[in-house]
Design an enzyme around this catalytic site. Structure first.
Site, mmCIF file in Angstrom:
data_model
loop_
_atom_site.group_PDB
_atom_site.id
_atom_site.type_symbol
_atom_site.label_atom_id
_atom_site.label_comp_id
_atom_site.label_asym_id
_atom_site.label_seq_id
_atom_site.Cartn_x
_atom_site.Cartn_y
_atom_site.Cartn_z
ATOM 1 N N CYS A 183 62.972 25.246 22.037
ATOM 2 C CA CYS A 183 61.637 24.885 21.558
ATOM 3 C C CYS A 183 61.563 25.037 20.047
ATOM 4 O O CYS A 183 61.123 24.143 19.342
ATOM 5 C CB CYS A 183 60.570 25.778 22.167
ATOM 6 S SG CYS A 183 60.782 25.973 23.922
ATOM 7 N N SER A 238 61.894 29.357 38.105
ATOM 8 C CA SER A 238 62.067 27.918 37.872
ATOM 9 C C SER A 238 63.429 27.479 38.406
ATOM 10 O O SER A 238 64.442 28.104 38.077
ATOM 11 C CB SER A 238 61.992 27.662 36.368
ATOM 12 O OG SER A 238 62.212 26.310 36.091
ATOM 13 N N GLY A 239 63.460 26.399 39.178
ATOM 14 C CA GLY A 239 64.703 25.950 39.803
ATOM 15 C C GLY A 239 65.827 25.648 38.826
ATOM 16 O O GLY A 239 66.976 26.035 39.050
ATOM 17 N N GLN A 276 64.356 33.660 33.670
ATOM 18 C CA GLN A 276 65.748 33.838 33.229
ATOM 19 C C GLN A 276 66.455 34.942 34.010
ATOM 20 O O GLN A 276 67.638 35.216 33.761
ATOM 21 C CB GLN A 276 65.794 34.149 31.721
ATOM 22 C CG GLN A 276 65.222 33.047 30.842
ATOM 23 C CD GLN A 276 66.143 31.829 30.695
ATOM 24 O OE1 GLN A 276 67.336 31.873 31.023
ATOM 25 N NE2 GLN A 276 65.599 30.730 30.205
HETATM 26 N N1 PLP Z 1 59.707 31.175 31.049
HETATM 27 C C1 PLP Z 1 60.925 31.253 30.501
HETATM 28 C C2 PLP Z 1 61.464 32.596 30.137
HETATM 29 C C3 PLP Z 1 61.681 30.106 30.278
HETATM 30 O O1 PLP Z 1 62.888 30.203 29.733
HETATM 31 C C4 PLP Z 1 61.121 28.847 30.635
HETATM 32 C C5 PLP Z 1 61.845 27.599 30.334
HETATM 33 O O2 PLP Z 1 62.337 27.407 29.241
HETATM 34 C C6 PLP Z 1 59.846 28.818 31.234
HETATM 35 C C7 PLP Z 1 59.172 29.999 31.419
HETATM 36 C C8 PLP Z 1 59.234 27.529 31.681
HETATM 37 O O3 PLP Z 1 59.908 27.049 32.825
HETATM 38 P P1 PLP Z 1 59.690 25.558 33.348
HETATM 39 O O4 PLP Z 1 60.654 24.710 32.616
HETATM 40 O O5 PLP Z 1 60.027 25.593 34.811
HETATM 41 O O6 PLP Z 1 58.277 25.213 33.124
#
Ligand code: PLP
Length: 361
Positions: free
Chosen positions: A308, A188-189, A172
């Site tokens: 989630c 993460s892209g 983030q």
């Molecule tokens: N870490 C954080 C803080 C996130 O917000 C997310 C996605 O919601 C992830 C990890 C996981 O990312 P990815 O969707 O690329 O697996």
């Protein structure tokens, strides 16, 4: 439809889309090559992957390598499962507000892993007590639910002083602020206007990892499997645009955050107002029925606590960690906005939410 859920995912930047199209088939049908092939078509695609790798590397500190992965979840699994101290059986510590990608992985590796508490502001104390025999400390830079920015530099320093590795989930934070010195950093892209299905792990020079995925030995043997040049190019372009427009993007988010605080006067802010990424407004109003609110305001995409948590229907463990009761947590909403949110649509979305909330009084 008004989209106010930028922590769940962001729209694809036009620049990223443009960069990707070139490597799906290309204007002359020459963009589909396997980037690991030795012939001309393959080398072209391979060169595009390397350009993207440099663009992505610019997000990170100096002195490390970027390995492309399928997601940040995969990058974090590679970091935590593959590093020497964990493989040697040493202790793991994580913060209480880590994303499940870290928390569940740490717990799978060490059911007794240390969980560092956070205060009411949603911040880990820089002097939090660390366990004996620490091998890895993993703390995120910016929390996905409440947007709080953690004292990463201090924590990384303390981990290093104990000879432990510091892993940072910067999902983030990437593209929004400088990423702080760590040993392993995951991004993460799709959280900064790039495509879904691609992430990256930055590995400080000298840090050894064992792969989780073995096969053809791509990515320096750390992550086998054919890379998608289109996804890499999209991630690279997203990184470039984010770095070039960071100040502008942040000023835009801060203006909407300030407007949001004014519009939602009387609502409580969850998490620090100061140590916070301003594209995240997580707020609560006593007695609010968020499920009802969400079904009443279907034209606005926003989230109850976290994507989630809202799916499972359970109250958010992040909001519980900052000391909110189940009732307070269930009365909380998260509005996430950014580069492509206009002030007018933000105000309209906020207005619809406020009107529906008023109807519950
Ligand atoms: N870490 C954080 C803080 C996130 O917000 C997310 C996605 O919601 C992830 C990890 C996981 O990312 P990815 O969707 O690329 O697996």
């Amino acid at each position: 439809m008004i989209y106010l859920d930028y922590q769940a995912t962001t729209p694809l930047a036009p620049e990223a889309k443009e960069a990707m199209l070139r490597w799906l088939d290309g204007p002359d049908g020459d963009g589909f090559g396997n980037p690991h092939s030795a012939h001309r078509l393959g080398r072209k695609a391979g060169a595009a992957v390397e350009v993207a790798r440099e663009q992505v590397a610019a997000l990170f500190p100096k002195g490390g390598t970027v390995v492309f992965t399928g997601s940040a979840t995969e990058a974090l699994n590679l970091a935590l499962r593959g590093c020497d101290p964990v493989r040697a059986g040493k202790a793991i510590a994580v913060s209480a507000i880590e994303h499940s990608a870290v928390l569940n992985t740490a717990r799978a590796l060490r059911p007794d892993c240390t969980v560092l508490p956070v205060d009411r502001d949603g911040l880990v104390h820089p002097q939090a007590s660390l366990p004996e025999g620490l091998g890895v400390l993993s703390v995120m830079q910016v929390n996905n639910e409440i947007g709080t920015i953690q004292p990463i530099a201090e924590l990384a320093e303390r981990a290093r002083a104990r000879g432990a590795l510091f892993v940072c989930d910067a999902v983030q934070a990437a593209g929004k602020m400088a990423l702080v010195e760590a040993d392993l950093i995951a991004i993460s892209g799709h959280k900064f206007y790039g495509p879904k299905g691609i992430g990256a792990l930055w590995i400080r020079d000298g840090v050894e990892l064992e792969p989780m995925i073995t096969g053809g030995g791509q990515e320096g043997g750390l992550r086998s499997g054919t890379l998608s040049p289109a996804l890499c190019a999209g991630l690279g372009a997203a990184a470039k645009v984010a770095l070039e427009g960071m100040d502008e993007d942040n000023a835009h988010a801060a203006a909407m955050f300030a407007r949001g605080r004014a519009l939602f006067a009387g609502w409580e802010l969850n998490g620090s107002a100061i140590h916070r990424y301003k594209g995240n407004l997580n707020i609560r109003r006593q007695g609010l029925d968020v499920s009802r609110l969400m079904s009443d305001v279907r034209q606005v995409c926003f989230s109850a606590g976290s994507a989630c948590a809202s799916e499972s229907g359970k109250p958010s463990r992040i909001l519980a960690a900052i000391g909110l009761t189940t009732e307070q947590s269930r009365a909380s909403i998260r509005l996430g906005f950014g580069r492509y949110t206009t002030m007018a649509e933000f105000e309209e979305g906020a207005g619809l939410i406020l009107e529906a909330a008023k109807g519950q009084e």
